[in-house]
Design a protein around this motif. Sequence first.
Motif: not given
Length: 282
Positions: A18-27
Amino acid sequence: MWLAYPIKEQIRITDMYSFFEVHFDEGYEFPGEAHNFWECVYIIEGDACVSGNERVYNLTHGSIIFHKPLELHKFIVTGQGGADFLIFSFSAEGPMMPSLEEKVFELSDSQRSIIASMLSFIHARAERMPTPPTGYCSYLEPFQTLPTYSQMLALYLQQLMLSLIEAGEVSSVSSAPDAVIFRRAIRYLNDNIHRQPSVPEIARYSNVSEASIKRLFDKYAGIGIHKYLLKLKMKAAAELLQNGESVSGVAERLGFNSQSYFSRAFKRETGLMPSGLKGNPP
């Protein structure tokens, strides 16, 4: 006369998963998992609490952690506004790979430049790929169509890892009370890996209630105590098998009722048969 100086390859990436960029919200909580290849988590922006086996780290932008094969890992996004991650998983070999185990590195400016150059290279090529209906574009898709892509990506990653081993700074584990108790409980499990200690027993040793110790395993591991112990047993089994121990001997040493039950559990948890792992790295 010219003398030949052989290249001593210290790290070589053999496969990417796998190889990816990702944004996750707080919590956001990434559930705990373990697999028989490496995984790396780099914090581009934001903050996260990351655990690897019994170790717990509070990481911020510029931090990178390597999870070795069969290491149970999990993270929780703690920063306001969420966090941006670069995550990749891979298989690798070479005498320097153990130097990345159980460590977190704070990247220098030159090391961040390696990642920036790598991402620039990737973005220029991945954007040529059609975006699937899900909207998710794997940075491994060009492996199938661009002949030089996979080797270039591997070279960037190998350069980064060698640079980290040579000059990277290691972060300290979290000293938060919950993290300290969690580490204490994991040490007890490792010390008693040959049997099946009960939840009340582990709670008493850790000086907390049963409810509290269950909460800590859910917080830092994402799984229950008995499931965590099973994963510890599988990790210990892999190491024993690599060192030449017989399958029946490993099953007995780790407290399994039968060799067949151990083999089924090992296959379910690692995807491999224990007989196929003897003498080979996981």
